[in-house]
Design a protein around this motif. Structure first.
Motif, PDB file in Angstrom:
ATOM      1  N   ASN A 159      36.716 -36.148   3.358  1.00 47.25           N
ATOM      2  CA  ASN A 159      38.016 -35.912   4.416  1.00 47.25           C
ATOM      3  C   ASN A 159      38.286 -37.156   5.022  1.00 47.25           C
ATOM      4  O   ASN A 159      39.412 -37.516   5.189  1.00 47.25           O
ATOM      5  CB  ASN A 159      37.627 -34.981   5.265  1.00 47.25           C
ATOM      6  N   MET A 160      37.233 -38.154   5.009  1.00 42.97           N
ATOM      7  CA  MET A 160      37.673 -39.599   5.546  1.00 42.97           C
ATOM      8  C   MET A 160      37.770 -40.499   4.550  1.00 42.97           C
ATOM      9  O   MET A 160      37.922 -41.734   4.745  1.00 42.97           O
ATOM     10  CB  MET A 160      36.353 -39.840   6.222  1.00 42.97           C
ATOM     11  N   GLU A 161      38.119 -40.067   3.356  1.00 41.41           N
ATOM     12  CA  GLU A 161      38.505 -41.058   2.177  1.00 41.41           C
ATOM     13  C   GLU A 161      37.200 -42.162   2.082  1.00 41.41           C
ATOM     14  O   GLU A 161      37.400 -43.040   1.453  1.00 41.41           O
ATOM     15  CB  GLU A 161      39.609 -41.706   2.279  1.00 41.41           C
ATOM     16  N   ARG A 162      36.074 -41.631   2.194  1.00 37.02           N
ATOM     17  CA  ARG A 162      34.894 -42.485   1.693  1.00 37.02           C
ATOM     18  C   ARG A 162      34.391 -41.988   0.488  1.00 37.02           C
ATOM     19  O   ARG A 162      33.030 -41.401   0.794  1.00 37.02           O
ATOM     20  CB  ARG A 162      33.909 -42.579   3.078  1.00 37.02           C
ATOM     21  N   ARG A 163      34.911 -41.881  -0.577  1.00 32.52           N
ATOM     22  CA  ARG A 163      34.198 -41.178  -1.811  1.00 32.52           C
ATOM     23  C   ARG A 163      33.034 -41.642  -2.267  1.00 32.52           C
ATOM     24  O   ARG A 163      32.287 -40.919  -2.788  1.00 32.52           O
ATOM     25  CB  ARG A 163      35.439 -41.225  -2.768  1.00 32.52           C
ATOM     26  N   SER A 164      32.735 -42.977  -2.179  1.00 35.48           N
ATOM     27  CA  SER A 164      31.600 -43.374  -2.892  1.00 35.48           C
ATOM     28  C   SER A 164      30.454 -42.845  -2.043  1.00 35.48           C
ATOM     29  O   SER A 164      29.379 -42.647  -2.617  1.00 35.48           O
ATOM     30  CB  SER A 164      31.639 -45.120  -2.989  1.00 35.48           C
ATOM     31  N   GLU A 165      30.661 -43.090  -0.797  1.00 36.09           N
ATOM     32  CA  GLU A 165      29.516 -42.665   0.008  1.00 36.09           C
ATOM     33  C   GLU A 165      29.204 -41.090  -0.107  1.00 36.09           C
ATOM     34  O   GLU A 165      28.100 -40.434  -0.087  1.00 36.09           O
ATOM     35  CB  GLU A 165      29.779 -42.695   1.736  1.00 36.09           C
ATOM     36  N   ALA A 166      30.438 -40.431  -0.212  1.00 37.01           N
ATOM     37  CA  ALA A 166      30.254 -38.860  -0.652  1.00 37.01           C
ATOM     38  C   ALA A 166      29.633 -38.603  -1.932  1.00 37.01           C
ATOM     39  O   ALA A 166      28.673 -37.724  -1.837  1.00 37.01           O
ATOM     40  CB  ALA A 166      31.557 -37.958  -0.520  1.00 37.01           C
ATOM     41  N   GLU A 167      29.779 -39.393  -2.870  1.00 36.52           N
ATOM     42  CA  GLU A 167      29.045 -39.259  -4.104  1.00 36.52           C
ATOM     43  C   GLU A 167      27.638 -39.564  -4.009  1.00 36.52           C
ATOM     44  O   GLU A 167      26.681 -38.746  -4.537  1.00 36.52           O
ATOM     45  CB  GLU A 167      29.599 -40.329  -5.136  1.00 36.52           C
ATOM     46  N   MET A 168      27.080 -40.684  -3.139  1.00 32.95           N
ATOM     47  CA  MET A 168      25.987 -40.840  -2.824  1.00 32.95           C
ATOM     48  C   MET A 168      25.164 -39.872  -2.216  1.00 32.95           C
ATOM     49  O   MET A 168      23.890 -39.496  -2.466  1.00 32.95           O
ATOM     50  CB  MET A 168      25.860 -42.307  -2.047  1.00 32.95           C
ATOM     51  N   GLU A 208      32.715 -30.908  -8.506  1.00 32.17           N
ATOM     52  CA  GLU A 208      32.746 -30.533  -7.136  1.00 32.17           C
ATOM     53  C   GLU A 208      33.436 -31.379  -6.285  1.00 32.17           C
ATOM     54  O   GLU A 208      34.126 -30.740  -5.118  1.00 32.17           O
ATOM     55  CB  GLU A 208      31.136 -30.441  -6.586  1.00 32.17           C
ATOM     56  N   MET A 209      33.462 -32.791  -6.343  1.00 34.68           N
ATOM     57  CA  MET A 209      34.038 -33.501  -5.331  1.00 34.68           C
ATOM     58  C   MET A 209      35.720 -33.432  -5.396  1.00 34.68           C
ATOM     59  O   MET A 209      36.523 -33.422  -4.811  1.00 34.68           O
ATOM     60  CB  MET A 209      33.968 -35.025  -5.607  1.00 34.68           C
ATOM     61  N   THR A 210      36.141 -33.102  -6.887  1.00 34.47           N
ATOM     62  CA  THR A 210      37.611 -33.197  -7.020  1.00 34.47           C
ATOM     63  C   THR A 210      37.941 -31.815  -6.417  1.00 34.47           C
ATOM     64  O   THR A 210      38.972 -31.533  -5.907  1.00 34.47           O
ATOM     65  CB  THR A 210      37.676 -32.865  -8.379  1.00 34.47           C
ATOM     66  N   ILE A 211      37.224 -30.804  -6.304  1.00 34.09           N
ATOM     67  CA  ILE A 211      37.524 -29.446  -5.766  1.00 34.09           C
ATOM     68  C   ILE A 211      37.547 -29.556  -4.074  1.00 34.09           C
ATOM     69  O   ILE A 211      38.639 -29.253  -3.366  1.00 34.09           O
ATOM     70  CB  ILE A 211      36.471 -28.360  -5.958  1.00 34.09           C
ATOM     71  N   ILE A 212      36.592 -30.610  -3.792  1.00 36.02           N
ATOM     72  CA  ILE A 212      36.759 -30.909  -2.167  1.00 36.02           C
ATOM     73  C   ILE A 212      38.249 -31.531  -1.880  1.00 36.02           C
ATOM     74  O   ILE A 212      38.605 -31.414  -0.887  1.00 36.02           O
ATOM     75  CB  ILE A 212      35.529 -31.741  -1.722  1.00 36.02           C
ATOM     76  N   GLU A 213      38.353 -32.582  -2.741  1.00 33.01           N
ATOM     77  CA  GLU A 213      39.627 -33.300  -2.504  1.00 33.01           C
ATOM     78  C   GLU A 213      40.845 -32.537  -2.761  1.00 33.01           C
ATOM     79  O   GLU A 213      41.850 -32.804  -1.799  1.00 33.01           O
ATOM     80  CB  GLU A 213      39.591 -34.386  -3.590  1.00 33.01           C
ATOM     81  N   SER A 214      40.802 -31.632  -3.628  1.00 33.49           N
ATOM     82  CA  SER A 214      41.749 -30.738  -3.771  1.00 33.49           C
ATOM     83  C   SER A 214      42.156 -29.812  -2.285  1.00 33.49           C
ATOM     84  O   SER A 214      43.437 -29.708  -2.000  1.00 33.49           O
ATOM     85  CB  SER A 214      41.984 -29.718  -4.932  1.00 33.49           C
ATOM     86  N   ALA A 215      41.079 -29.252  -1.965  1.00 37.86           N
ATOM     87  CA  ALA A 215      41.208 -28.499  -0.566  1.00 37.86           C
ATOM     88  C   ALA A 215      41.649 -29.369   0.575  1.00 37.86           C
ATOM     89  O   ALA A 215      42.483 -28.942   1.486  1.00 37.86           O
ATOM     90  CB  ALA A 215      39.719 -28.022  -0.397  1.00 37.86           C
TER      91      ALA A 215
END
Length: 463
Positions: free
Chosen positions: A205-214, A229-236
């Protein structure tokens, strides 16, 4: 193969590891232990402070305020906690909640008057209320669908462990030592949670995708591919960002209105079971009953049963489902409260109850069994399961504020109710409410077991 359906999307099926999901949940739930210690602290301490030869003496009326002011503080803490967590992050917000706990216990240690206890209880209440919003939210965001119910039940399990800790130690350690031990719970939380990951959902939600992946790699294992799973979260997130949510949005659709009723109804019935009146006044209830067991021992037994059954609830909630557990819980609570009412009515009428000395302990023990497998953990889960991402924070704060308002009302009014209605009439009042709860759960509440948020929303909207 594990199902990891997340948010508003179809389930994703692939291998994942759950060890760090459990580690993370156990660590954050040390804060729930702190909530339990704060809630139960009055049970062993207030009878001590009522004794005329004690170093700090308070009246019964002052004691009722010491018990109930925590709930007022919790209401103040719950409302802004969702916005704080959205701005600062789940992890940082949770760690900040340790400060009011530690300040409160420090004030209690040096307290020399009732007003100092009032201040301490209000302060700790703010963290108690915020913890009840943020801990279940954090758990729901780090857990995958297959473990969401079990890990969600840990909040109530650890809360009851805190209650047991205070009841077990309250009768054998000094006032000061008990406060120090309670403070050490928060120290343990800080020492372990510092190493835990931030919520992947918040990071995205904070657009910190690399940290979210870690964070996802930590929570699901190195072999897990988090992209889907991250794509689903981003879509939401994109869907939610197009909606400027407010409190009024809760009432815009049939599904959100029904979810709000179910969430607030769960909190309403949880507290109108009388559970906190029982927890805060356990010793007094057994003293009034003239139980054959020492009151301190009875309180420990009741607390121990609550911990064991909260653990059982964590083990079965993803198998049995939320709705059956709630109906079983409220139905059995009605029977226990009816039995307690009969005992105290006979006692107040002057009947010989010497042969029924076992009944208060048996009824309250069964009461804790019933509460711990249903009305204890499930309402907290429903608040985080029934709503879409853009409404979850708003509704969680409202539902938890309602919960603590009811804690305050029940705790503050319990002595007056027992004076006006008698102990028997008071328990019968709660029993009637539990019968109503059983009926309404059957007709109104949807089952959320093993379902994604989208599936739950479809059911709420009648799709």
């Amino acid at each position: 193969m594990e199902e990891t359906g997340m948010l508003n999307g179809a389930p994703v099926r692939q291998d994942s590891k759950k060890l760090w999901q459990y580690f993370t949940t156990i660590s954050v739930c040390l804060l729930a232990v702190g909530v339990g210690t704060a809630m139960a602290w009055t049970a062993p301490v207030l009878p001590l402070l009522y004794e005329p030869d004690n170093w700090l003496v308070i009246t019964k009326d002052e004691g009722s305020w010491v018990g109930s002011l925590l709930a007022l503080g919790a209401m103040l803490g719950a409302l802004p906690s969702g916005k704080m967590a959205d701005k600062l992050g789940r992890k940082k917000s949770l760690m900040l909640l340790a400060a009011p706990f530690l300040i409160s216990w420090a004030i209690i240690i040096v307290a020399s008057s009732a007003w100092m206890l009032y201040v301490a209880r209000m302060i700790v209440g703010t963290s108690v209320g915020a913890s009840c919003v943020l801990v279940p939210t954090y758990i729901s965001e780090v857990a995958e669908t297959s473990t969401r119910g079990t890990l969600g039940a840990f909040f109530q399990l650890f809360l009851t462990a805190g209650i047991l800790l205070v009841n077990a130690l309250g009768s054998i350690v000094s006032y000061t030592t008990l406060a120090i031990i309670c403070a050490l719970v928060e120290v343990a939380f800080l020492a372990t949670f510092f190493w835990m990951p931030e919520s992947p959902q918040w990071l995205i939600n904070m657009e910190r995708r690399s940290e979210a992946e870690m964070a996802m790699k930590v929570l699901r294992g190195d072999s897990y591919n988090p992209n889907e799973e991250m794509t689903i979260i981003e879509s939401a997130k994109e869907e939610a960002s197009s909606k400027k949510s407010s409190f009024l949005d809760i009432f815009r659709t049939v599904g959100s209105r029904r979810a709000f009723i179910c969430s607030c109804g769960g909190m309403l019935f949880q507290q109108l079971s009388g559970v906190n009146a029982v927890i805060f006044n356990t010793l007094e209830i057994f003293q009034a009953a003239g139980s054959s067991l020492p009151s301190e021992v009875a309180a420990i037994i009741v607390s121990l049963v609550q911990v064991v059954m909260s653990g059982a609830a964590a083990a079965i909630v993803d198998r049995a489902g939320r709705k059956p557990l709630l109906m079983f819980s409220s139905g059995l609570l009605a029977i226990c409260l009816l039995a307690l009412g009969i005992y105290f009515k006979k006692k107040d009428d002057g009947d010989d109850v010497s042969s029924l000395g076992w009944l208060p302990l048996a009824s309250l023990t069964l009461f804790m069994v019933a509460f711990s497998v249903g009305l204890g953990p499930v309402p907290w889960m429903l608040t985080s399961e029934l709503f879409t991402a853009e409404l979850k924070g708003i509704v969680s704060s409202v539902a938890v504020t309602l919960n603590w308002f009811l804690v305050f009302c029940v705790t503050k009014l319990f002595p007056a109710m027992t004076e006006k209605l008698g102990m028997g009439g008071t328990f019968w009042f709660f029993a009637v409410i539990m019968v109503v709860a059983t009926v309404l759960t059957y007709f109104v509440l949807p089952e959320t077991k093993g379902k994604s948020i989208r599936e739950i929303q479809d059911e709420l909207n009648g799709v």
